[in-house]
Design an enzyme around this catalytic site. Structure first.
Site, PDB file in Angstrom:
ATOM      1  CG  ASP A  57      -1.695   1.268   1.369  1.00 19.62           C
ATOM      2  OD1 ASP A  57      -2.457   1.563   0.441  1.00 19.62           O
ATOM      3  OD2 ASP A  57      -1.534   1.969   2.386  1.00 19.62           O
ATOM      4  CE  LYS A  58       0.183   7.371  -2.725  1.00 27.55           C
ATOM      5  NZ  LYS A  58       0.557   8.385  -1.697  1.00 27.55           N
ATOM      6  CB  THR A  59      -1.345   6.431   1.895  1.00 29.82           C
ATOM      7  OG1 THR A  59      -1.618   6.955   0.597  1.00 29.82           O
ATOM      8  CG2 THR A  59      -1.432   7.535   2.933  1.00 29.82           C
ATOM      9  CB  THR A  83      -2.218   4.136  -3.863  1.00 28.71           C
ATOM     10  OG1 THR A  83      -2.622   5.316  -3.174  1.00 28.71           O
ATOM     11  CG2 THR A  83      -2.040   4.462  -5.335  1.00 28.71           C
ATOM     12  N   GLY A  84      -5.278   4.309  -3.262  1.00 31.27           N
ATOM     13  CA  GLY A  84      -6.507   4.988  -3.644  1.00 31.27           C
ATOM     14  C   GLY A  84      -6.234   6.338  -4.268  1.00 31.27           C
ATOM     15  CE  LYS A  93      -6.009   0.388  -1.193  1.00 32.31           C
ATOM     16  NZ  LYS A  93      -5.271   0.895  -0.039  1.00 32.31           N
ATOM     17  CG  ASP A 105      -0.943   2.348   6.938  1.00 28.38           C
ATOM     18  OD1 ASP A 105      -1.623   2.311   5.891  1.00 28.38           O
ATOM     19  OD2 ASP A 105      -0.569   3.403   7.465  1.00 28.38           O
ATOM     20  CG  ASP A 126      -4.298  -1.020   3.239  1.00 26.17           C
ATOM     21  OD1 ASP A 126      -4.658  -0.686   2.091  1.00 26.17           O
ATOM     22  OD2 ASP A 126      -3.564  -0.337   3.959  1.00 26.17           O
TER      23      ASP A 126
END
Length: 714
Positions: A397-399, A550-551, A578, A597, A601
């Site tokens: 996940d990016k963020t 990512t969103g 996702k 996180d 997710d």
């Protein structure tokens, strides 16, 4: 409300047991599997973790611990007063009235008390026609129990005093299962953690004012007041007020989103700066949050039903021992020695019981778990550790995982006659009194640049547009496109040219306006962790692909992917997608490890072969994952890969020894070399079995030599 407050809210710091908790609950078994839908449970903690397929007969970690200690205490006099053990070590047993009955009486207690979980588990395996470790143990202790009583009562001419062997067998197996279940224990259920994202109460607006009610009392079309910094109690529509909402738990977007009248909002999100009134549109199981709960439950239920290696080996040993026992009995009867047939058959069935096998996997798991914890990796599910060595792609996940999850200053633009420091200092002066994450990023950047920030007065927040204040004799405003439009200002061409690439890669651009003129701009983006770059490079060197999900908008995702050299990108992905993206990777034949996180997710973490939660994330993400990184360093994923490969080698070595020993010892116990004068007595068989256990234990200890240091990633 500041970013840390948001984090605490997202982590469910204020506990809630609200309507969402009525949704399906998942039983976290030690293999990460879920009960079929309809089997509702309360929060499942470590004391109620149950071994997959009922092999632990539904007993808890505490039960195995208690049975182990009591059985150990009872086994001491059993062993000491056992004639076979005394003969083996050459000491004299004290004799007093009833001393000869100590082994059979206490041994029987151990059999019925300590052996109960194995007897129940063996019966379950027998009924399901899936023989494994439990049935093998049950068969061995039952044979030892019956044979020992036959000897104690003087029935026939047999010397089959196995009371001490029965006692030690039960004790060792209880220890192995206790170690195993303790290593696999999970904390609270993921679905209860989801419920904690809702507040306990809501402020419902009535014709007489406002009243505080439990959120379970809310109904569709009720109007509720959500104050600044509070979480929304239900899905609905804003009918009055405007606010910046933190919707990261649903969308994955790192930036707050302006919402006003007519906009749809979701339960569990946070109004960061202003109060709003909401007309309730959905409550309870109809909310988006409850929908995520269902996704988590379904994803966990669809996880791989892989069997533990020890169970497969135990199934093989069961058939091997049973077949060897039958052949042994028939062969000695045909040779005209029925007494010898009984002795040899019992010896075969007892020696085949996997003392070493019972500890081969649990000891490796326990030591691996300990080593991983020292490296900041918390193993919740042993199958996650075993699967990690087979992973083909790690999906980050990016963020908050690859990035810091908070904005940082990445660019400054200024008109001719102004320099970057002047623009940044003015922006920091205006933003100094704001708690918004963007404001803190600007102030922090000015401090890091060593700038002297002038004092400001008359600070005011322009909801949905920006902020303003007086700096010296000038009126200064800082805000985005909405502020430019509201003020009817033109952005100078030189500023547009400098900010165009920022906009193209999805950065937030805030303009600095002094006395009605745009004098500059700053760009804010979610900062990439330096550790992320190292982790991705190291994974790729190990032959593992890296993907990002990512969103955020496509241009934002592409910019981060290019900076980190990521192999594949999934952008603008909603929670349900996702989950689907993990399934899409799996449909290509890839084994996926998901690292995330956030609440959004959770379904993906549960669906992946290995779910890895960043420890700084929300409770629900950590509960849905099989592995939790205690910190927020993605390099710890490398530690898990290395540990998985090393522990798997130890498991295989131990299983080869444990099963190989039996393959050699069982024929000798059966008497295949009796014609040459080579025969193993029951006492010698028991000693050899103990030696094999020691070998397995020592081999497992070698795992402690592995050095796991995320900071030393290469």
């Amino acid at each position: 409300m500041n970013h840390e407050d948001h984090r605490r809210h997202m982590s469910g710091e204020h506990s809630a047991r609200a309507t969402v908790s009525e949704a399906e609950h998942v039983d976290h078994t030690t293999h990460g599997q879920a009960m079929p839908e309809g089997h509702a449970h309360s929060a499942v903690d470590e004391e109620h973790a149950v071994h997959q397929h009922g092999q632990h007969a539904g007993h808890s970690t505490a039960m195995f611990k208690n049975k182990f200690w009591l059985s150990l205490a009872l086994s001491v006099p059993v062993v000491y007063f056992s004639p076979m053990f005394a003969h083996l070590l050459g000491y004299h047993i004290p004799e007093f009235p009833g001393s000869s009955w100590i082994p059979p009486v206490l041994g029987s207690l151990i059999y019925f008390y300590g052996g109960t979980p194995f007897l129940k588990g063996g019966w379950t395996e027998l009924r399901s026609r899936q023989p494994g470790m439990m049935l093998l143990i049950a068969m061995a202790i039952t044979v030892a129990f019956v044979a020992s009583w036959i000897t104690t009562l003087g029935i026939g001419n047999f010397n089959l005093d196995f009371w001490w062997e029965l006692a030690l067998l039960v004790v060792i197996m209880l220890l192995g299962h206790w170690i195993e279940m303790r290593a696999l224990g999970s904390a609270r259920g993921a679905l209860d953690a989801l419920a904690e994202l809702l507040p306990d109460e809501a402020e419902r607006i009535t014709e007489h004012g406002t009243e505080t009610v439990s959120i379970s009392e809310l109904s569709v079309n009720d109007v509720v007041l959500v104050r600044s910094g509070a979480r929304l109690p239900a899905d609905g529509e804003i009918i009055e007020g405007r606010a910046e909402l933190d919707e990261s738990m649903i969308t994955g977007e790192s930036k707050t989103v302006p919402r006003g009248p007519g906009d749809t909002v979701v339960a569990g999100t946070v109004a960061t700066d202003s109060a709003v009134r909401i007309r309730v549109g959905a409550v309870g199981t109809d909310t988006a949050l409850a929908g995520i709960q269902r996704l988590v439950a379904e994803a966990q239920a669809s996880s791989s039903r892989a069997q533990a290696l020890a169970d497969k080996a135990a199934a093989f040993l069961f058939y091997f021992a049973l077949g060897a026992g039958i052949i042994t009995f028939i062969a000695w009867v045909l040779l005209g020695s029925p007494d010898e047939a009984v002795i040899r058959t019992v010896t075969v069935l007892v020696i085949a019981c996997p003392h070493a096998l019972g500890l081969a996997i649990p000891l490796v798991i326990a030591i691996s778990t300990e080593q991983a914890a020292r490296a900041g990796v918390l193993i919740k599910n042993r199958m996650a550790l075993e699967r990690m060595r087979t992973i083909d792609v790690v999906l980050f996940d990016k963020t908050g995982t690859l990035t810091k999850g908070q904005p940082g200053l990445t660019g400054i633009a200024a008109i001719e006659g102004m320099n970057d420091d002047d623009v940044l200092a003015l922006a920091a002066a205006v933003e100094a009194d704001s708690e918004h994450p963007s404001a803190r990023a600007i102030v922090t950047a000015a401090r890091n640049h060593g700038l002297r920030v002038p004092a400001a007065s008359g600070f005011a927040s322009l909801t949905g547009r920006g902020v303003k204040a007086d700096v010296g004799a000038s009126a200064v405003m800082v805000g985005g496109p909405n502020l430019i439009a509201a003020e009817g200002l033109d952005v100078p061409g030189e500023i547009r040219e400098q900010t165009r690439p920022w906009v193209q890669r999805g950065a937030s651009v805030l303009h600095v306006i002094r006395d009605g003129q745009v004098i500059g701009a700053v760009s804010l983006e979610d900062e990439v962790r330096e550790e992320s770059r190292q982790a991705i490079t190291a994974l790729q060197k190990r032959g593992i692909r890296v993907a990002m999900i990512t969103g955020d908008a496509q241009q934002v995702a592409d910019a981060v992917a290019a900076e980190l050299n990521i192999d594949e990108v999934f952008a603008q992905v909603l929670p349900q997608d996702k989950d689907k993206k993990v399934g899409e990777l799996q449909s290509r034949g890839l084994k996926v490890a998901m690292v995330g996180d956030g609440v959004n997710d959770s379904p993906a973490l549960a669906r992946a072969e290995v779910g890895i939660a960043i420890g700084a994330g929300t409770d629900v993400a950590m509960e849905s994952a099989g592995v939790v990184l205690a910190g927020n360093d993605p390099r710890a994923v490398l530690s898990m890969v290395d540990l998985s490969r090393a522990s798997y080698r130890k498991m295989i070595q131990n299983l080869i020894w444990a099963t190989g020993y039996n393959i050699i010892a069982v024929p000798l116990a059966a008497g295949v070399l009796a014609f040459a004068g080579v025969a193993i007595s029951p006492a010698v068989a028991a000693v050899l079995m103990s030696v094999s256990t020691i070998v397995v234990a020592l081999n497992a200890q070698l795992l402690r030599r592995i050095k796991l240091d995320p900071a030393a990633v290469r």
